[in-house]
Scaffold this active site. Sequence first.
Site, mmCIF file in Angstrom:
data_model
loop_
_atom_site.group_PDB
_atom_site.id
_atom_site.type_symbol
_atom_site.label_atom_id
_atom_site.label_comp_id
_atom_site.label_asym_id
_atom_site.label_seq_id
_atom_site.Cartn_x
_atom_site.Cartn_y
_atom_site.Cartn_z
ATOM 1 N N VAL A 131 0.830 -1.209 0.000
ATOM 2 C CA VAL A 131 0.000 0.000 0.000
ATOM 3 C C VAL A 131 0.863 1.256 0.000
ATOM 4 C CG1 VAL A 131 -1.632 1.352 1.389
ATOM 5 C CG2 VAL A 131 -2.019 -1.097 1.039
ATOM 6 N N GLU A 132 1.930 1.244 0.792
ATOM 7 C CA GLU A 132 2.728 2.458 0.961
ATOM 8 C C GLU A 132 3.584 2.785 -0.264
ATOM 9 O OE1 GLU A 132 2.715 4.739 3.163
ATOM 10 O OE2 GLU A 132 1.482 3.855 4.742
ATOM 11 N N THR A 133 4.290 1.798 -0.786
ATOM 12 C CA THR A 133 5.265 2.099 -1.843
ATOM 13 C C THR A 133 5.259 1.082 -2.990
ATOM 14 O OG1 THR A 133 7.009 0.878 -0.674
ATOM 15 C CG2 THR A 133 6.826 3.243 -0.210
ATOM 16 N N TYR A 164 -7.773 3.197 4.882
ATOM 17 C CA TYR A 164 -6.402 2.707 4.766
ATOM 18 C C TYR A 164 -6.254 1.355 5.453
ATOM 19 C CZ TYR A 164 -1.364 2.421 5.591
ATOM 20 O OH TYR A 164 -0.057 1.993 5.652
#
Length: 336
Positions: free
Chosen positions: A126-128, A314
């Site tokens: 999800v982040e990167t 999220y």
Amino acid sequence: MTVFHATPVSRLVIALGLLAAPVISPLHAQTHPGQAALVREVARDTGKNPAALNRLLDGATKQQSILEAISRPAEAKPWRDYRPIFMTEQRIADGVAFYREHRALLEQVGQQYGVAPEYIVAILGVETNYGRLGGKYKVLDALVTLGLYYPPRAKFFREQLKVLLELPANHLAGPLDTLLGSYAGAQGWGQFMPSSIRDFAVDEDHDGRIDLRNSLPDIFASVANYFAGHGWVRGGPVAMRAQPDAAAKPIAVKDSKPQWPLEQLEAWGYAPLASANPGEPSSLQMLDGATGPEYWFTFQNFYVITTYNRSPLYAMAVHQLAQAIDAGVQQADATQ
């Protein structure tokens, strides 16, 4: 004009006065509002050289694009639009491949910290996008912009800027003024803010440096340690679909922190769609899904994910991606 003739006593008084007078150096002309006070605080708390701190801050640039980006976060979207950003076939397949490639390390770290490995992978996904998209902004630019030029959240981001300036060099992946990250100043594969680096980042490979950009052991262990440090329950549930009946009690929640035993929510008209411990501390989330409202029981581990990013959207994206990755890994194992 009156001429003053100094006597021996007066000459002694003048000399003593000169010795006692403070040595005043020229003031640094601050490049950013509040820079002088910030430098004083960091120098006082760490002993770092004020001139070096000023050089770092002088080199930082206010970025208008950062101010624009923070005004339109993805979490402002409804769930029906937010979910497709992360729950794609490609991201799931990449997560399965990533897990299988680094399985030994992931499972060792997961066992060590009590965190299911698929959630470590999902955070990175999800982040990167598994380390592919670490961010294009200089971390220093981002935190200067938001900490010194963005009043709505200046308190938080100024504190993050202060922590960044205070971090030891061996807690960073490279020289401070070269680090790249998100528009919010998060860095590394797991997008850690400076306070999270300070409090939870781990030198798992024992090379004397915490490197959240190049060391997978450090990256995996830091995410796991963050979760463990925020109360992750080993083997505990994360979220479960709920079905409200026609007379279900309307429930408003301010955050995802568990507030009631699951059986209380059942008594109020929300039935679990899978077996669960009736005494499990829980909360309830209603999300705007593609086919209408979705009701979810959420538990302590869901709340822990929201400490990473406080949006329930999220946390749900991380949860569902983790589940999909785990299912994909099990399917791949079964076909071998």
